[in-house]
Write a protein that holds these residues in place. Structure first.
Motif, PDB file in Angstrom:
ATOM      1  N   VAL A 185      10.043  -2.324   2.052  1.00  0.00           N
ATOM      2  CA  VAL A 185      11.013  -3.070   1.230  1.00  0.00           C
ATOM      3  C   VAL A 185      11.909  -2.105   0.458  1.00  0.00           C
ATOM      4  CG1 VAL A 185      11.269  -4.721  -0.663  1.00  0.00           C
ATOM      5  CG2 VAL A 185       9.511  -5.097   1.065  1.00  0.00           C
ATOM      6  N   LEU A 186      11.330  -1.023  -0.074  1.00  0.00           N
ATOM      7  CA  LEU A 186      12.135  -0.010  -0.768  1.00  0.00           C
ATOM      8  C   LEU A 186      13.196   0.573   0.147  1.00  0.00           C
ATOM      9  CD1 LEU A 186       9.706   2.132  -2.975  1.00  0.00           C
ATOM     10  CD2 LEU A 186      11.717   0.887  -3.759  1.00  0.00           C
ATOM     11  N   LYS A 187      12.862   0.725   1.412  1.00  0.00           N
ATOM     12  CA  LYS A 187      13.788   1.284   2.400  1.00  0.00           C
ATOM     13  C   LYS A 187      15.073   0.464   2.514  1.00  0.00           C
ATOM     14  CE  LYS A 187      12.718   4.977   5.006  1.00  0.00           C
ATOM     15  NZ  LYS A 187      13.691   6.030   5.352  1.00  0.00           N
ATOM     16  N   LEU A 188      14.968  -0.851   2.243  1.00  0.00           N
ATOM     17  CA  LEU A 188      16.120  -1.745   2.409  1.00  0.00           C
ATOM     18  C   LEU A 188      17.043  -1.762   1.198  1.00  0.00           C
ATOM     19  CD1 LEU A 188      14.511  -4.932   4.016  1.00  0.00           C
ATOM     20  CD2 LEU A 188      15.659  -3.040   5.165  1.00  0.00           C
ATOM     21  N   SER A 189      16.547  -1.295   0.071  1.00  0.00           N
ATOM     22  CA  SER A 189      17.308  -1.432  -1.163  1.00  0.00           C
ATOM     23  C   SER A 189      18.556  -0.552  -1.163  1.00  0.00           C
ATOM     24  CB  SER A 189      16.433  -1.069  -2.359  1.00  0.00           C
ATOM     25  OG  SER A 189      17.178  -1.166  -3.554  1.00  0.00           O
ATOM     26  N   CYS A 190      19.640  -1.120  -1.673  1.00  0.00           N
ATOM     27  CA  CYS A 190      20.869  -0.335  -1.830  1.00  0.00           C
ATOM     28  C   CYS A 190      20.993   0.193  -3.262  1.00  0.00           C
ATOM     29  CB  CYS A 190      22.097  -1.171  -1.466  1.00  0.00           C
ATOM     30  SG  CYS A 190      22.247  -2.690  -2.410  1.00  0.00           S
ATOM     31  N   SER A 191      19.977  -0.090  -4.081  1.00  0.00           N
ATOM     32  CA  SER A 191      19.936   0.484  -5.430  1.00  0.00           C
ATOM     33  C   SER A 191      19.476   1.939  -5.336  1.00  0.00           C
ATOM     34  CB  SER A 191      18.963  -0.302  -6.316  1.00  0.00           C
ATOM     35  OG  SER A 191      19.259  -1.674  -6.317  1.00  0.00           O
ATOM     36  N   ASP A 192      19.632   2.664  -6.422  1.00  0.00           N
ATOM     37  CA  ASP A 192      19.088   4.013  -6.505  1.00  0.00           C
ATOM     38  C   ASP A 192      17.576   3.884  -6.692  1.00  0.00           C
ATOM     39  OD1 ASP A 192      18.461   6.641  -6.885  1.00  0.00           O
ATOM     40  OD2 ASP A 192      19.431   6.827  -8.844  1.00  0.00           O
ATOM     41  N   THR A 193      16.821   4.212  -5.642  1.00  0.00           N
ATOM     42  CA  THR A 193      15.363   4.004  -5.679  1.00  0.00           C
ATOM     43  C   THR A 193      14.592   5.259  -6.074  1.00  0.00           C
ATOM     44  OG1 THR A 193      15.154   4.537  -3.313  1.00  0.00           O
ATOM     45  CG2 THR A 193      15.475   2.209  -3.905  1.00  0.00           C
ATOM     46  N   SER A 194      15.297   6.330  -6.441  1.00  0.00           N
ATOM     47  CA  SER A 194      14.596   7.582  -6.762  1.00  0.00           C
ATOM     48  C   SER A 194      13.648   7.406  -7.948  1.00  0.00           C
ATOM     49  CB  SER A 194      15.601   8.695  -7.048  1.00  0.00           C
ATOM     50  OG  SER A 194      16.485   8.309  -8.094  1.00  0.00           O
ATOM     51  N   SER A 195      14.136   6.730  -9.001  1.00  0.00           N
ATOM     52  CA  SER A 195      13.270   6.501 -10.164  1.00  0.00           C
ATOM     53  C   SER A 195      12.137   5.543  -9.822  1.00  0.00           C
ATOM     54  CB  SER A 195      14.087   5.958 -11.339  1.00  0.00           C
ATOM     55  OG  SER A 195      14.736   4.755 -10.978  1.00  0.00           O
ATOM     56  N   SER A 196      12.455   4.528  -9.008  1.00  0.00           N
ATOM     57  CA  SER A 196      11.433   3.563  -8.591  1.00  0.00           C
ATOM     58  C   SER A 196      10.351   4.246  -7.771  1.00  0.00           C
ATOM     59  CB  SER A 196      12.060   2.421  -7.766  1.00  0.00           C
ATOM     60  OG  SER A 196      12.977   1.694  -8.534  1.00  0.00           O
ATOM     61  N   GLN A 197      10.766   5.169  -6.888  1.00  0.00           N
ATOM     62  CA  GLN A 197       9.791   5.903  -6.070  1.00  0.00           C
ATOM     63  C   GLN A 197       8.852   6.735  -6.937  1.00  0.00           C
ATOM     64  OE1 GLN A 197      11.225   7.975  -2.455  1.00  0.00           O
ATOM     65  NE2 GLN A 197      13.165   6.974  -2.858  1.00  0.00           N
ATOM     66  N   ILE A 198       9.421   7.387  -7.964  1.00  0.00           N
ATOM     67  CA  ILE A 198       8.595   8.209  -8.858  1.00  0.00           C
ATOM     68  C   ILE A 198       7.595   7.340  -9.607  1.00  0.00           C
ATOM     69  CG2 ILE A 198       8.636   9.678 -10.912  1.00  0.00           C
ATOM     70  CD1 ILE A 198      11.422  10.661  -9.940  1.00  0.00           C
ATOM     71  N   VAL A 199       8.087   6.200 -10.122  1.00  0.00           N
ATOM     72  CA  VAL A 199       7.215   5.278 -10.858  1.00  0.00           C
ATOM     73  C   VAL A 199       6.124   4.733  -9.940  1.00  0.00           C
ATOM     74  CG1 VAL A 199       7.090   3.062 -12.056  1.00  0.00           C
ATOM     75  CG2 VAL A 199       8.965   4.638 -12.542  1.00  0.00           C
ATOM     76  N   VAL A 200       6.510   4.315  -8.721  1.00  0.00           N
ATOM     77  CA  VAL A 200       5.556   3.757  -7.760  1.00  0.00           C
ATOM     78  C   VAL A 200       4.492   4.785  -7.387  1.00  0.00           C
ATOM     79  CG1 VAL A 200       5.295   2.995  -5.348  1.00  0.00           C
ATOM     80  CG2 VAL A 200       7.057   1.977  -6.798  1.00  0.00           C
ATOM     81  N   MET A 201       4.932   6.016  -7.094  1.00  0.00           N
ATOM     82  CA  MET A 201       3.991   7.070  -6.703  1.00  0.00           C
ATOM     83  C   MET A 201       3.039   7.409  -7.849  1.00  0.00           C
ATOM     84  SD  MET A 201       4.302   8.240  -3.541  1.00  0.00           S
ATOM     85  CE  MET A 201       3.833   9.960  -3.512  1.00  0.00           C
ATOM     86  N   THR A 202       3.587   7.516  -9.080  1.00  0.00           N
ATOM     87  CA  THR A 202       2.765   7.866 -10.243  1.00  0.00           C
ATOM     88  C   THR A 202       1.759   6.775 -10.544  1.00  0.00           C
ATOM     89  OG1 THR A 202       4.634   9.101 -11.171  1.00  0.00           O
ATOM     90  CG2 THR A 202       2.825   8.561 -12.659  1.00  0.00           C
ATOM     91  N   GLU A 203       2.263   5.543 -10.564  1.00  0.00           N
ATOM     92  CA  GLU A 203       1.401   4.410 -10.901  1.00  0.00           C
ATOM     93  C   GLU A 203       0.357   4.179  -9.808  1.00  0.00           C
ATOM     94  OE1 GLU A 203       0.902  -0.148 -10.809  1.00  0.00           O
ATOM     95  OE2 GLU A 203       2.136   1.052  -9.470  1.00  0.00           O
ATOM     96  N   THR A 204       0.756   4.325  -8.544  1.00  0.00           N
ATOM     97  CA  THR A 204      -0.181   4.180  -7.428  1.00  0.00           C
ATOM     98  C   THR A 204      -1.234   5.276  -7.477  1.00  0.00           C
ATOM     99  OG1 THR A 204       1.537   3.190  -6.041  1.00  0.00           O
ATOM    100  CG2 THR A 204      -0.395   4.048  -4.907  1.00  0.00           C
ATOM    101  N   LEU A 205      -0.794   6.490  -7.805  1.00  0.00           N
ATOM    102  CA  LEU A 205      -1.725   7.617  -7.920  1.00  0.00           C
ATOM    103  C   LEU A 205      -2.796   7.313  -8.962  1.00  0.00           C
ATOM    104  CD1 LEU A 205      -2.159  10.586  -6.931  1.00  0.00           C
ATOM    105  CD2 LEU A 205      -0.939  11.302  -8.977  1.00  0.00           C
ATOM    106  N   THR A 206      -2.371   6.742 -10.091  1.00  0.00           N
ATOM    107  CA  THR A 206      -3.313   6.437 -11.170  1.00  0.00           C
ATOM    108  C   THR A 206      -4.272   5.320 -10.770  1.00  0.00           C
ATOM    109  OG1 THR A 206      -1.637   7.062 -12.800  1.00  0.00           O
ATOM    110  CG2 THR A 206      -3.496   5.759 -13.600  1.00  0.00           C
ATOM    111  N   VAL A 207      -3.724   4.228 -10.244  1.00  0.00           N
ATOM    112  CA  VAL A 207      -4.529   3.034  -9.969  1.00  0.00           C
ATOM    113  C   VAL A 207      -5.441   3.212  -8.759  1.00  0.00           C
ATOM    114  CG1 VAL A 207      -4.411   0.591  -9.321  1.00  0.00           C
ATOM    115  CG2 VAL A 207      -2.886   1.489 -11.071  1.00  0.00           C
TER     116      VAL A 207
END
Length: 311
Positions: A185-207
């Protein structure tokens, strides 16, 4: 040219599925339908055996029955929609439906992960501190571990869905996957997903890595304790109680870590689908076989349940 925005609740996505080849749709439907039925029957049997046999009313089997229930839940979030899409020409899913599927999948699969960690703690106490096992792993503490696992997982899922709901989706709305997972789903976004990727990776790493590290620590302690046992028979008996759980952990975490701990630039459609099928469909299907075929208590429980049904 105006770019259409698909982020509104009235728009939807197309789930490409495992294959776009029309000739493979019915064979894939048959394969995954059988796998789904086997998963349902196997895990329901595990729950019934544990519930009907008072000898299995122990912390280990309490967590196992809940693990089977979670396996039923998260495979049901994915597979029925996938089966319907195999026989459908549109293969569509609404925007809200996509977020709902993502939420419940993340909630159930992460609860599964924390239950595996709870089972590792149970084995740690049973082997390293057996004289205090009944006190430490009392019913109240087991219930707290279950509720904590579920609460953390649902909060994680809610945070992930709220993050995804802020993205805009332009032009293409074809998800190259068989369900609404984060990376496709992130792949489809036309928004700037760089911050979202960092948040997702960090939060996923923790959980996700928290229960994973808990399992690693538990088994490290177990190995150290077992190696101190003087007799070979004693060592084998101690290790044999962990064999089924360790097999499931390797299957589950091996594929899950491969899928979620890669940057978006390294995302591969085919490899991701194969790895995702492993932990979303294959592992829940194999769990009942792993825990029943290698476990004398479960075998005896199955025989008692069969005799009760026949009588």
């Amino acid at each position: 040219m105006e770019i259409k925005n698909y982020s509104s609740s009235t728009s939807g996505f197309i789930l490409l599925g495992l294959s776009s080849n029309p000739q493979l749709q019915k064979p894939l439907f048959a394969i995954f339908f059988i796998m789904y039925l086997v998963t349902l029957v196997g895990n329901i049997l595990i729950i019934l055996v544990i519930y009907s046999n008072s000898q299995l009313h122990t912390p280990m089997y309490f967590f196992l029955s809940n693990l089977s229930f979670m396996d039923i839940c998260f495979i049901t979030v994915i597979v029925p929609k996938m089966l319907a899409n195999f026989l459908s020409e549109t293969k569509s899913i609404s925007y809200v439906g996509c977020l709902v599927q993502m939420y419940f999948f993340m909630a159930f699969v992460n609860t599964d992960s924390y239950l595996l960690a709870s089972m590792a703690i149970d084995r740690l106490i049973a082997i390293c501190n057996p004289f205090h096992y009944d006190v430490v792993m009392n019913p109240r503490r087991c219930l707290h571990l279950l509720l904590g696992s579920s609460t953390i997982s649902h909060l994680h899922a809610l945070f992930r869905v709220l993050l995804m709901s802020r993205l805009s989706f332009c032009a293409s709305h074809v998800i190259k996957h068989f369900f609404c997972d984060t990376q496709p789903v992130l792949k489809l976004s036309c928004s700037d997903t760089s911050s979202s990727q960092i948040v997702v990776m960090t939060e996923t790493l923790t959980v996700i890595m928290t229960p994973c590290l808990c399992i690693l620590f538990s088994y490290l302690r177990i190995i150290i304790t077992v190696l101190r046992i003087p007799s070979a028979a004693g060592k084998w008996k101690a290790f044999s109680t962990c064999g089924s759980h360790l097999t499931v952990v390797i299957l589950f975490y091996g594929s899950a870590i491969y899928v979620y701990f890669r940057p978006l630039s390294m995302y591969s459609v085919v490899k991701d689908r194969v790895a995702t099928v492993m932990y979303t469909v294959v592992t829940p299907m194999l769990n009942p076989f792993i825990y029943s075929l290698r476990n004398k208590d479960m075998k005896n429980g199955l025989r008692k349940l069969r005799d009760r049904i026949h009588s």
